[in-house]
Design an enzyme around this catalytic site. Structure first.
Site, PDB file in Angstrom:
ATOM      1  N   ASP A   8      -3.997   3.079  14.259  1.00  0.00           N
ATOM      2  CA  ASP A   8      -3.188   3.674  13.216  1.00  0.00           C
ATOM      3  C   ASP A   8      -3.762   5.054  12.913  1.00  0.00           C
ATOM      4  OD1 ASP A   8      -5.428   3.275  11.621  1.00  0.00           O
ATOM      5  OD2 ASP A   8      -4.478   1.798  10.308  1.00  0.00           O
ATOM      6  N   ARG A  63       0.842  -1.192   0.000  1.00  0.00           N
ATOM      7  CA  ARG A  63       0.000   0.000   0.000  1.00  0.00           C
ATOM      8  C   ARG A  63       0.880   1.245   0.000  1.00  0.00           C
ATOM      9  NH1 ARG A  63      -4.929   1.565   4.149  1.00  0.00           N
ATOM     10  NH2 ARG A  63      -3.363   1.236   5.763  1.00  0.00           N
TER      11      ARG A  63
END
Length: 546
Positions: free
Chosen positions: A451, A169
């Protein structure tokens, strides 16, 4: 001395260790970075400006809706996405995490079908983190990765060949990489991450039986997916690789993207490997995009579940859309982590994981995400029992009909704003931002793996509540003064817990300063990562600082 790129027009401002120069920032690779920048950066910037203009329209009351200009694409039943690439037919459990070396090895060995190595939400993009992460990706693809811990423990990838398929990613289109200039202009973090991973690993990944695979984050328009497709085509042509070798899964993690799911798949057709329910960023996006309208006020983060109307509608539409077009519909992240020394709390947390994964597989998802290796076994048990085949593409969900009103139905039955919820949001935001400023993008906080996405929800809720003077379940009005007082109290609490030495060595006060400007209902940064990024930019030549 500043690093010499040996490529005309390319300036490297960050510190480059010898191994990064030889393994990542080679002249040939930097030349490829420059080609992508010169070809696509103007389009990227124009698309980011379109986001700004669309936000202005939403602020004026023009809410998101399905696009009339792309109705023909949605109505055409004939077209399909690509067939699954090698190693992607069965994605029942995907593990995700940052690109640090030990994590990469543990994830590859975890028993998950795939591993999404994350340069975005779980990675604080220091130049060191990004370059070391790219070295780790190269060593993983070339199957030579190993790690020796400070205590002498050795980590190696499995020798039986049963390692997870690697998916990378890159950062979202909105993020820059300020340590690299091309023709004097800061480059895109997305293009930097993609270019260097692809250039060094694409051919080797095909050689070992998979391919260059990607997750694409934070997109808000099918035109942004089209840009990625153009990047893929140029990249494959550049190295002499057949078009369609790349596969990419789009994270549907913005409210705007929810109205363009079919268009995303269409734009990436021969490169598409489906869509993913990026649930936490999706909640953040709903708050962010609709933040000026009090009708969309949300309660405590803990009350916003996958059965909340707008979340349930989004999931059902995603599964129907993907299966209609023959691509995977991936489920969301389980943020829970094992809780040591508290058996009851751990049992409760793992029960939540089981229930979440059971809901996903029964809804028709083809796979799911976990953040911790210990959760792989739990998710596998659920999906193995209820999905004996590699995927559920045969389940069409023709019974599903989702309207724009459904996607915008943010009413949460029984939801409340509580003092505990406020304090939890302040605490999570503060602790995550402090860790990010230290270079850690994935942090265990209050028994959850947090996160950037969950920190974004937390600070955005605080902003929204202050903006609209929301009331708590006890009748207290949430004002900027109230939230700043809570922030002071949470900082004092952390100071006592940490002790003077640790507190002074931390980035708490730096994080507090940034957070204080984000919870008053006035100033609002588009992304925390953009807000904080300048603080972690370090130039090798201080005279080059912009």
């Amino acid at each position: 001395m500043p690093f010499d790129s040996k490529v005309p027009g390319v300036t490297v401002l960050g510190k480059v260790k010898p191994e990064y120069a030889s393994e990542v920032l080679t002249p040939e690779a930097l030349r490829f970075v420059a080609v992508l920048h010169r070809t696509f950066n103007a389009t990227r910037k124009a698309l980011l400006q379109k986001r700004v203009l669309r936000q202005q329209q939403i602020d004026q009351g023009i809410l998101p809706d399905f696009l009339p200009e792309t109705k023909a694409i949605r109505d055409d039943v004939a077209w399909r996405g690509a067939i699954p690439g090698p190693g992607l037919a069965d994605r029942r459990v995907e593990i995700t995490g940052p690109v640090d070396r030990k994590m990469v090895i543990n994830a590859l060995n975890s028993g998950a079908a795939t591993f999404m190595a994350d340069f975005e939400d779980s990675n604080a993009p220091t130049f060191e983190n990004n370059l070391s992460g790219l070295v780790n990706m190269k060593d993983a693809i070339h199957q030579r990765i190993s790690y020796t811990a400070p205590n002498g423990k050795q980590y190696n990838i499995r020798k039986d060949g049963k390692i997870a398929t690697l998916i990378v990613r890159p950062r979202g289109w909105h993020l820059d990489e300020k340590h690299i200039l091309v023709d004097g202009e800061v480059i895109s973090g997305s293009l930097f991450d993609f270019a260097l991973y692809f250039f060094h690993n694409a051919k080797k990944s095909v050689e070992i039986g998979i391919g260059p695979y990607f997750y694409l984050p934070k997109m808000e328009s099918h035109l942004e997916a089209r840009l990625w497709n153009d990047v893929f085509n140029l990249a494959q042509d550049y190295i002499g690789m057949p078009r369609g070798t790349i596969r990419a899964t789009c994270l549907i993690e913005t409210i705007m993207a929810a109205f363009e799911m079919e268009e995303f798949i269409y734009e990436l057709r021969e490169h598409s490997s489906g869509l993913n329910c990026g649930r936490w960023d999706y909640i953040f996006s709903v708050i962010k995009k609709l933040r000026q309208d009090p009708k969309f006020l949300l309660p405590d983060r803990s009350d916003v579940s996958m059965t909340t109307p707008f979340m349930d509608a989004y999931v059902r539409l995603l599964i129907k859309t993907c299966h209609k077009r023959g691509v995977h519909a991936m489920g969301g992240m389980a943020a829970q982590i094992p809780i040591k020394n508290d058996e009851a709390a751990n049992t409760a947390a793992m029960t939540k994981v089981r229930n979440d994964k059971l809901r996903e597989v029964k809804a028709g998802h083809d796979g799911t995400w976990v953040a911790h290796p210990d959760l792989v076994k739990i998710a596998l048990e659920i999906f193995n029992e209820h999905m004996p085949e590699p995927n559920q593409l045969r389940i069409r969900r023709d019974d599903v009909h989702v309207t724009a009103k459904d996607l915008l139905n943010t009413q949460v039955k029984g939801g409340k704003i509580t003092e505990n919820g406020i304090r939890a949001n302040v605490s999570v935001s503060l602790m995550y931002m402090e860790a990010w400023l230290r270079g850690a993008g994935c942090v265990p906080i209050h028994n959850l793996m947090e996160d950037a996405a969950t920190a974004e929800i937390s600070r955005s809720q605080l902003w929204q509540w202050a903006r609209h003077n929301a009331k708590t379940d006890k009748g207290v009005t949430v004002t900027s003064h109230y939230l700043l007082k809570v922030l002071d109290e949470e900082v004092d609490k952390l100071a006592k817990e940490m002790g003077d030495q640790r507190f002074k060595a931390s980035k708490i006060l730096q994080a507090k300063k940034h957070l204080a400007g984000q919870i008053t209902g006035k100033d609002y940064a588009d992304f925390l990562t953009s807000l904080l990024y300048e603080d972690i930019v370090v130039y090798e030549d201080t005279k080059a600082r912009m």
